[in-house]
Design a protein around this motif. Sequence first.
Motif, short mmCIF file in Angstrom:
data_model
loop_
_atom_site.label_atom_id
_atom_site.label_comp_id
_atom_site.label_asym_id
_atom_site.label_seq_id
_atom_site.Cartn_x
_atom_site.Cartn_y
_atom_site.Cartn_z
N GLU A 81 -95.13 84.72 -27.40
CA GLU A 81 -94.09 85.20 -26.51
C GLU A 81 -94.67 85.60 -25.16
O GLU A 81 -94.05 85.38 -24.11
CB GLU A 81 -93.38 86.41 -27.14
N ALA A 82 -95.85 86.17 -25.17
CA ALA A 82 -96.49 86.55 -23.90
C ALA A 82 -96.74 85.31 -23.05
O ALA A 82 -96.46 85.31 -21.83
CB ALA A 82 -97.80 87.28 -24.18
N LEU A 83 -97.26 84.27 -23.66
CA LEU A 83 -97.55 83.04 -22.92
C LEU A 83 -96.27 82.42 -22.37
O LEU A 83 -96.21 81.98 -21.20
CB LEU A 83 -98.26 82.06 -23.85
N ALA A 84 -95.21 82.41 -23.19
CA ALA A 84 -93.94 81.83 -22.75
C ALA A 84 -93.34 82.63 -21.60
O ALA A 84 -92.83 82.06 -20.62
CB ALA A 84 -92.97 81.76 -23.93
N GLU A 85 -93.38 83.95 -21.68
CA GLU A 85 -92.80 84.78 -20.63
C GLU A 85 -93.57 84.65 -19.32
O GLU A 85 -92.97 84.61 -18.23
CB GLU A 85 -92.77 86.25 -21.08
N VAL A 102 -104.99 86.48 -18.60
CA VAL A 102 -104.15 86.89 -19.73
C VAL A 102 -103.63 85.67 -20.47
O VAL A 102 -103.63 85.63 -21.71
CB VAL A 102 -102.98 87.76 -19.22
N MET A 103 -103.22 84.65 -19.73
CA MET A 103 -102.71 83.44 -20.36
C MET A 103 -103.82 82.73 -21.15
O MET A 103 -103.59 82.24 -22.26
CB MET A 103 -102.13 82.52 -19.29
N ALA A 104 -105.04 82.71 -20.59
CA ALA A 104 -106.15 82.09 -21.30
C ALA A 104 -106.47 82.87 -22.58
O ALA A 104 -106.77 82.27 -23.63
CB ALA A 104 -107.38 82.03 -20.39
N ASP A 105 -106.37 84.16 -22.51
CA ASP A 105 -106.63 84.97 -23.70
C ASP A 105 -105.56 84.78 -24.75
O ASP A 105 -105.84 84.86 -25.95
CB ASP A 105 -106.72 86.44 -23.30
N CYS A 106 -104.31 84.53 -24.30
CA CYS A 106 -103.25 84.23 -25.26
C CYS A 106 -103.53 82.92 -25.99
O CYS A 106 -103.31 82.82 -27.21
CB CYS A 106 -101.90 84.15 -24.55
N GLU A 107 -104.01 81.92 -25.26
CA GLU A 107 -104.38 80.64 -25.90
C GLU A 107 -105.49 80.87 -26.92
O GLU A 107 -105.48 80.30 -28.01
CB GLU A 107 -104.84 79.63 -24.85
N MET A 131 -111.88 90.79 -9.23
CA MET A 131 -111.42 91.34 -10.50
C MET A 131 -110.96 90.24 -11.44
O MET A 131 -111.31 90.23 -12.63
CB MET A 131 -110.28 92.33 -10.26
N GLY A 132 -110.17 89.30 -10.92
CA GLY A 132 -109.68 88.20 -11.75
C GLY A 132 -110.81 87.31 -12.25
O GLY A 132 -110.80 86.86 -13.40
N ARG A 133 -111.81 87.06 -11.39
CA ARG A 133 -112.93 86.21 -11.81
C ARG A 133 -113.74 86.86 -12.93
O ARG A 133 -114.14 86.18 -13.89
CB ARG A 133 -113.84 85.93 -10.62
N VAL A 134 -113.95 88.16 -12.83
CA VAL A 134 -114.69 88.86 -13.89
C VAL A 134 -113.91 88.82 -15.20
O VAL A 134 -114.46 88.54 -16.27
CB VAL A 134 -114.99 90.31 -13.48
N GLU A 135 -112.61 89.09 -15.13
CA GLU A 135 -111.79 89.06 -16.33
C GLU A 135 -111.78 87.67 -16.97
O GLU A 135 -111.83 87.53 -18.20
CB GLU A 135 -110.35 89.49 -16.00
#
Length: 354
Positions: A81-85, A102-107, A131-135
Amino acid sequence: MLPDDVTGGELDTEARAELRTLPKELATKVARHLVMAGRLAEEDPGLAFDHAKAARRLASRVGIVREAAGIAAYHAGEWAEALAELRAARRLGAGDDAYLPVMADCERGLGRPERALDLIKSPEAKKLDAMGRVELRIVESGVRRDLGQHDAAVVTLQIPELRDKRLRPWSARLFYAYADALTEAGRESEASEWFARAAAADRDGETDAAERYAELEGLHIIDTEEEDEAEDGDAEKSDIQTDDAVADDAEQAENEAEAEAGEIEAAGDADNAAEGGDAQEAAPEAAPEAAADSGPAPATGIEFKAAEPEAPKPPAEPEEGAPDAPAVFLEPKPAEGKPAGEGPANGERPADNG
């Protein structure tokens, strides 16, 4: 159920601006649900997701609402649901590239590491800020571990930000992820060092770095707050027990004192009765002078007997023709009207010779 203190005005300016496309009352209600979803994200992720879904039912065509629903679903562990939203939010123009990790972590959560790597290597990933690159690197390290590539998971996190001497918003998470990757690679000595660094950087206590460090070092962490509370409780209990003991001791002492006083009184009565009988028996035989000098018996358990007076020797008759001896007094002169040899009258004290 929405609390009365939540008005919806707590949302940021951009979010409120996007909700202006809705009728005023509806916009207020949606805003209140979004505020609650944000408040409960860490405390109660499931309830936070319920508020986000309520907002989505009311305004499913608003990008900020779908984005909030995606983030709430992610915190609740609802990967699909997180990925779809989040995908819907990007289509509506609300979701930006910041949510790519976040989307990559959902996958990854859905057991699709290859798709996660595709997002990590996508052109959009290059547009992320620091920040995004580190995450994204942290997510990639996890994906490598899922694939059994433990050494690659370690190398993935060896980025310039790892050696930054200044603490950054991502430092604690980056140090922790690196220590975790070292542990999986069997490099526990190095992992211990980085867990210690992560614990020092984690000022808000978001990770269990301190516990992981203690586990590797064979240490035992003592919760001082719990100890203080336990000590306070023991001290209070001890005070109560002490007060009770003092009260019991006081009562016991009082009872013992009363009993002792009774025994003393009874003993005194018995002694007085015995002394009265002895006095009556000895009265006819005692000399009058001894009876006058003896006085009352002392209030002790020891009996004192007056010494019997020696019989006075008759004065020697002076020889004829001898001169009269000078009058020398070896004893104090008796008071007037009182013969020598008798004790003081009642109420009088003997004269002080010194």
